[in-house]
Write an enzyme that holds these catalytic residues in place. Structure first.
Site, short mmCIF file in Angstrom:
data_model
loop_
_atom_site.label_atom_id
_atom_site.label_comp_id
_atom_site.label_asym_id
_atom_site.label_seq_id
_atom_site.Cartn_x
_atom_site.Cartn_y
_atom_site.Cartn_z
CB THR A 272 -5.13 0.21 -22.77
OG1 THR A 272 -4.90 1.36 -23.55
CG2 THR A 272 -4.07 -0.83 -23.11
CB THR B 112 -4.04 4.35 -18.15
OG1 THR B 112 -3.54 4.49 -19.48
CG2 THR B 112 -4.08 2.89 -17.75
CG ASP B 113 -4.62 7.95 -22.29
OD1 ASP B 113 -3.57 7.45 -21.83
OD2 ASP B 113 -4.90 7.91 -23.51
#
Ligand code: ASP
Length: 332
Positions: A15, A95-96
């Site tokens: 992101t 971030t996942d």
């Protein structure tokens, strides 16, 4: 005038490199679209902090993280770590699955050159995008003398976390990351970089990456689980299973039976907790519901899986030696 530190930025997407045609939405965007050169250009203040070189190692949404990319990242970190004059390495990441990559790098990249992951919860085009400050702070930490020898770090939302401990705990908030038991190791406030403590469990030696990654899957214990998943995984030939167990590592009895059968057939079984924080205790007397499988300590299931994969790849016999495998988890 002293020379600014030389910092290498390895970009992988996420992101932080995401964009959207609607700046008012932080949820509707496409991850991994903006090249690292543009991310750096968007933060002119970097020029006063470090001499930066950048490499676009990948451009993916980190939900699709792969073993091949993990291997490539470790190889690029190893390459840059020994280049003359490199003070630190920053890795931009989605971030996942950041907590998994952070665990992998923590185990596989052991050296004094700081390796600092960073990320963003909002795409680069969003109102109040968090990526630019996170990137600037990550470069500040990577180039800072106090970061040396602190292992793999995550810098996000003005906090410094140990890569081993950091987990994502919110779907959208900019303060999505925390180190549940240990807390952050430090913070960044403008050009002030402060370490409050040394991260726990820094490995003395790097674990080698597998050439063939052992298959390790995660199963969860909940009300009345069927044994069908464990049985199918054992039949499929998995090398290890991490149980996202209830509470303090408790496993439903139907799952316990299935896992015991899998363990008897040579599958390594590790108990972690689905609660999100805390240490999975090892009971004094082995109890079927909680004590007959290896404890992951305070590692969540996703981090425990990373350690189990590397440990089994290095020493396949651990699958049939729970005491030795327990020692691996106790030491990491
Ligand atoms: N799906 C994105 C990723 O992990 C989410 C993010 O970076 O925040 O790449």
């Amino acid at each position: 005038m002293s020379l600014l530190p030389r910092v290498v930025v390895l970009a992988t997407g996420g992101t932080i490199a995401g964009s959207s045609s609607n700046p008012a939405s932080s949820a509707k965007y496409q991850a991994a679209t903006v090249p690292v050169t543009a991310l750096l250009d968007a933060v002119p203040a970097l020029a006063a902090v470090a001499r930066i070189e950048a490499e676009q190692v990948a451009q993916i949404d980190s939900k699709d993280m792969s073993f091949a990319l993990w291997s490539r990242l470790v190889e690029r970190v190893a390459f840059w770590s020994v280049q003359p004059d490199v003070a630190g390495i920053v890795i931009t990441h989605g971030t996942d699955t950041l907590e998994e990559t952070a665990m992998l790098l923590h185990l596989a990249c052991v050296g004094t050159v700081p390796v600092v992951l960073t990320a963003a919860m909002r795409p680069s085009t969003s109102l109040s995008a968090d990526g630019p400050l996170n990137l600037l702070d990550a470069v500040r930490v990577a180039g800072h003398a106090d970061a040396a020898g602190k292992g793999v770090l995550l810098v996000i939302n003005q906090e410094i976390h140990a890569g081993r401990d950091a987990v994502k705990g919110h779907t959208a908030a900019v303060n999505a990351f925390a180190s549940p038991l240990a807390g952050p190791v430090g913070y960044v406030q403008d050009d002030l970089v402060r370490f409050a403590r040394i991260p726990q469990g820094l490995p003395a030696q790097a674990l080698p990456l597998p050439s063939v990654w052992p298959q390790v899957e995660i199963v969860t214990s909940y009300a009345e689980p069927g044994r069908v998943v464990v049985d199918a995984l054992a039949r499929a030939g998995v090398s290890g299973l991490v149980v996202a167990a209830a509470g303090n590592g408790s496993i439903h009895q139907s799952l316990t039976e299935a896992l015991a059968d899998a363990a008897a057939a040579g599958v390594a079984v590790v108990r972690s907790s689905r609660t999100g924080a805390g240490h999975v205790a090892i009971p004094a007397l082995p109890r079927p519901s909680s004590g007959i499988f290896v404890s992951a300590g305070d590692l969540n299931p996703y981090k425990a899986r990373v350690l189990l994969m590397l440990a089994l790849a290095a020493t396949p016999a651990l699958a049939r030696d729970p005491a030795a495998l327990q020692a691996v988890f106790a030491g990491n």
